[in-house]
Design a protein around this motif. Sequence first.
Motif, PDB file in Angstrom:
ATOM      1  N   ASP A   1       0.820  -1.222   0.000  1.00  0.00           N
ATOM      2  CA  ASP A   1       0.000   0.000   0.000  1.00  0.00           C
ATOM      3  C   ASP A   1       0.849   1.266   0.000  1.00  0.00           C
ATOM      4  O   ASP A   1       0.586   2.212   0.756  1.00  0.00           O
ATOM      5  CB  ASP A   1      -0.980   0.002   1.183  1.00  0.00           C
ATOM      6  N   PHE A   2       1.851   1.313  -0.862  1.00  0.00           N
ATOM      7  CA  PHE A   2       2.695   2.499  -0.992  1.00  0.00           C
ATOM      8  C   PHE A   2       1.917   3.609  -1.690  1.00  0.00           C
ATOM      9  O   PHE A   2       1.292   3.371  -2.729  1.00  0.00           O
ATOM     10  CB  PHE A   2       3.933   2.185  -1.840  1.00  0.00           C
ATOM     11  N   SER A   3       1.952   4.812  -1.140  1.00  0.00           N
ATOM     12  CA  SER A   3       1.409   5.955  -1.869  1.00  0.00           C
ATOM     13  C   SER A   3       2.349   6.245  -3.037  1.00  0.00           C
ATOM     14  O   SER A   3       3.516   5.823  -3.048  1.00  0.00           O
ATOM     15  CB  SER A   3       1.269   7.172  -0.949  1.00  0.00           C
ATOM     16  N   ALA A   4       1.855   6.970  -4.031  1.00  0.00           N
ATOM     17  CA  ALA A   4       2.658   7.241  -5.233  1.00  0.00           C
ATOM     18  C   ALA A   4       3.958   7.974  -4.908  1.00  0.00           C
ATOM     19  O   ALA A   4       4.969   7.780  -5.579  1.00  0.00           O
ATOM     20  CB  ALA A   4       1.826   8.047  -6.233  1.00  0.00           C
ATOM     21  N   ASP A   5       3.951   8.778  -3.845  1.00  0.00           N
ATOM     22  CA  ASP A   5       5.132   9.573  -3.486  1.00  0.00           C
ATOM     23  C   ASP A   5       5.967   8.947  -2.360  1.00  0.00           C
ATOM     24  O   ASP A   5       6.903   9.563  -1.856  1.00  0.00           O
ATOM     25  CB  ASP A   5       4.710  10.975  -3.070  1.00  0.00           C
ATOM     26  N   ALA A   6       5.662   7.710  -1.976  1.00  0.00           N
ATOM     27  CA  ALA A   6       6.315   7.084  -0.815  1.00  0.00           C
ATOM     28  C   ALA A   6       7.802   6.843  -1.054  1.00  0.00           C
ATOM     29  O   ALA A   6       8.215   6.397  -2.122  1.00  0.00           O
ATOM     30  CB  ALA A   6       5.636   5.769  -0.464  1.00  0.00           C
ATOM     31  N   ILE A   7       8.568   7.146  -0.004  1.00  0.00           N
ATOM     32  CA  ILE A   7       9.981   6.772   0.061  1.00  0.00           C
ATOM     33  C   ILE A   7      10.165   6.091   1.412  1.00  0.00           C
ATOM     34  O   ILE A   7      10.012   6.710   2.459  1.00  0.00           O
ATOM     35  CB  ILE A   7      10.919   7.990  -0.049  1.00  0.00           C
ATOM     36  N   LEU A   8      10.480   4.791   1.368  1.00  0.00           N
ATOM     37  CA  LEU A   8      10.673   4.003   2.586  1.00  0.00           C
ATOM     38  C   LEU A   8      12.168   3.797   2.791  1.00  0.00           C
ATOM     39  O   LEU A   8      12.829   3.145   1.982  1.00  0.00           O
ATOM     40  CB  LEU A   8       9.959   2.651   2.478  1.00  0.00           C
ATOM     41  N   LEU A   9      12.698   4.384   3.866  1.00  0.00           N
ATOM     42  CA  LEU A   9      14.105   4.241   4.232  1.00  0.00           C
ATOM     43  C   LEU A   9      14.222   3.054   5.181  1.00  0.00           C
ATOM     44  O   LEU A   9      13.458   2.951   6.145  1.00  0.00           O
ATOM     45  CB  LEU A   9      14.596   5.520   4.920  1.00  0.00           C
ATOM     46  N   VAL A  10      15.186   2.160   4.910  1.00  0.00           N
ATOM     47  CA  VAL A  10      15.403   0.998   5.761  1.00  0.00           C
ATOM     48  C   VAL A  10      16.855   0.986   6.220  1.00  0.00           C
ATOM     49  O   VAL A  10      17.776   1.076   5.406  1.00  0.00           O
ATOM     50  CB  VAL A  10      15.062  -0.321   5.029  1.00  0.00           C
ATOM     51  N   LEU A  11      17.049   0.894   7.525  1.00  0.00           N
ATOM     52  CA  LEU A  11      18.367   0.791   8.144  1.00  0.00           C
ATOM     53  C   LEU A  11      18.528  -0.652   8.605  1.00  0.00           C
ATOM     54  O   LEU A  11      17.603  -1.217   9.190  1.00  0.00           O
ATOM     55  CB  LEU A  11      18.464   1.740   9.336  1.00  0.00           C
ATOM     56  N   ALA A  12      19.692  -1.245   8.348  1.00  0.00           N
ATOM     57  CA  ALA A  12      19.892  -2.661   8.666  1.00  0.00           C
ATOM     58  C   ALA A  12      21.130  -2.858   9.527  1.00  0.00           C
ATOM     59  O   ALA A  12      22.113  -2.122   9.405  1.00  0.00           O
ATOM     60  CB  ALA A  12      20.012  -3.474   7.376  1.00  0.00           C
ATOM     61  N   SER A  13      21.075  -3.881  10.361  1.00  0.00           N
ATOM     62  CA  SER A  13      22.162  -4.156  11.310  1.00  0.00           C
ATOM     63  C   SER A  13      23.306  -4.964  10.686  1.00  0.00           C
ATOM     64  O   SER A  13      24.340  -5.135  11.320  1.00  0.00           O
ATOM     65  CB  SER A  13      21.619  -4.913  12.525  1.00  0.00           C
ATOM     66  N   THR A  14      23.108  -5.468   9.468  1.00  0.00           N
ATOM     67  CA  THR A  14      24.148  -6.259   8.805  1.00  0.00           C
ATOM     68  C   THR A  14      24.301  -5.793   7.365  1.00  0.00           C
ATOM     69  O   THR A  14      23.399  -5.157   6.803  1.00  0.00           O
ATOM     70  CB  THR A  14      23.804  -7.766   8.781  1.00  0.00           C
ATOM     71  N   ASN A  15      25.408  -6.144   6.761  1.00  0.00           N
ATOM     72  CA  ASN A  15      25.576  -5.942   5.334  1.00  0.00           C
ATOM     73  C   ASN A  15      24.726  -6.966   4.595  1.00  0.00           C
ATOM     74  O   ASN A  15      24.335  -7.993   5.165  1.00  0.00           O
ATOM     75  CB  ASN A  15      27.051  -6.091   4.939  1.00  0.00           C
ATOM     76  N   PHE A  16      24.449  -6.716   3.330  1.00  0.00           N
ATOM     77  CA  PHE A  16      23.630  -7.628   2.535  1.00  0.00           C
ATOM     78  C   PHE A  16      24.295  -8.998   2.426  1.00  0.00           C
ATOM     79  O   PHE A  16      25.488  -9.107   2.132  1.00  0.00           O
ATOM     80  CB  PHE A  16      23.404  -7.057   1.132  1.00  0.00           C
ATOM     81  N   ASP A  17      23.497 -10.039   2.680  1.00  0.00           N
ATOM     82  CA  ASP A  17      23.953 -11.415   2.532  1.00  0.00           C
ATOM     83  C   ASP A  17      22.740 -12.241   2.116  1.00  0.00           C
ATOM     84  O   ASP A  17      21.804 -12.415   2.907  1.00  0.00           O
ATOM     85  CB  ASP A  17      24.526 -11.942   3.846  1.00  0.00           C
ATOM     86  N   PRO A  18      22.715 -12.758   0.887  1.00  0.00           N
ATOM     87  CA  PRO A  18      21.537 -13.524   0.442  1.00  0.00           C
ATOM     88  C   PRO A  18      21.215 -14.723   1.338  1.00  0.00           C
ATOM     89  O   PRO A  18      20.062 -15.130   1.434  1.00  0.00           O
ATOM     90  CB  PRO A  18      21.903 -13.991  -0.971  1.00  0.00           C
ATOM     91  N   ALA A  19      22.210 -15.281   2.009  1.00  0.00           N
ATOM     92  CA  ALA A  19      21.982 -16.438   2.888  1.00  0.00           C
ATOM     93  C   ALA A  19      21.239 -16.058   4.172  1.00  0.00           C
ATOM     94  O   ALA A  19      20.770 -16.940   4.902  1.00  0.00           O
ATOM     95  CB  ALA A  19      23.310 -17.103   3.239  1.00  0.00           C
ATOM     96  N   ASP A  20      21.112 -14.762   4.453  1.00  0.00           N
ATOM     97  CA  ASP A  20      20.442 -14.299   5.669  1.00  0.00           C
ATOM     98  C   ASP A  20      18.915 -14.283   5.523  1.00  0.00           C
ATOM     99  O   ASP A  20      18.201 -14.175   6.506  1.00  0.00           O
ATOM    100  CB  ASP A  20      20.956 -12.898   6.025  1.00  0.00           C
ATOM    101  N   TYR A  21      18.411 -14.408   4.308  1.00  0.00           N
ATOM    102  CA  TYR A  21      16.978 -14.281   4.048  1.00  0.00           C
ATOM    103  C   TYR A  21      16.251 -15.607   4.215  1.00  0.00           C
ATOM    104  O   TYR A  21      16.729 -16.648   3.775  1.00  0.00           O
ATOM    105  CB  TYR A  21      16.743 -13.767   2.621  1.00  0.00           C
TER     106      TYR A  21
END
Length: 124
Positions: free
Chosen positions: A95-115
């Motif tokens: 349900d993103f509005s047309a002008d939405a910007i969602l900022l996400v801060l993460a505790s780790t660097n990207f790792d595909p095995a973490d998902y």
Amino acid sequence: MAYLIDIPTFSDERGNLTVLDDKIPFQIKRLFYIYGVDNSARGGHRHHQTVQAAICIQGRCSIINDDGDKEERYELDEPRKCLILETKDWHVMTDFSADAILLVLASTNFDPADYIFTPYEHNS
């Protein structure tokens, strides 16, 4: 379970200043933002190690969260609201509005095995 925190915001006739100092409960290793979303849902996963903080800095969106015991919907509709997502929190952003910007801060660097993409199974 995911939970909301209120980020301190200072407002006067010049505008607003929202400050994250010492409010995010983890060391930030990565940040990214999502915008220009059509009617699609984003996310649909949880993590082995990563904790996240989600802030809709413009517009609005919803995050549906399931921690294995309880499902809850969070409305992010002002930039002072921050949703903390723990590792057990399987979440979908929608349900993103047309002008939405969602900022996400993460505790780790990207790792595909973490998902973990498999949602929780609930017995009805």
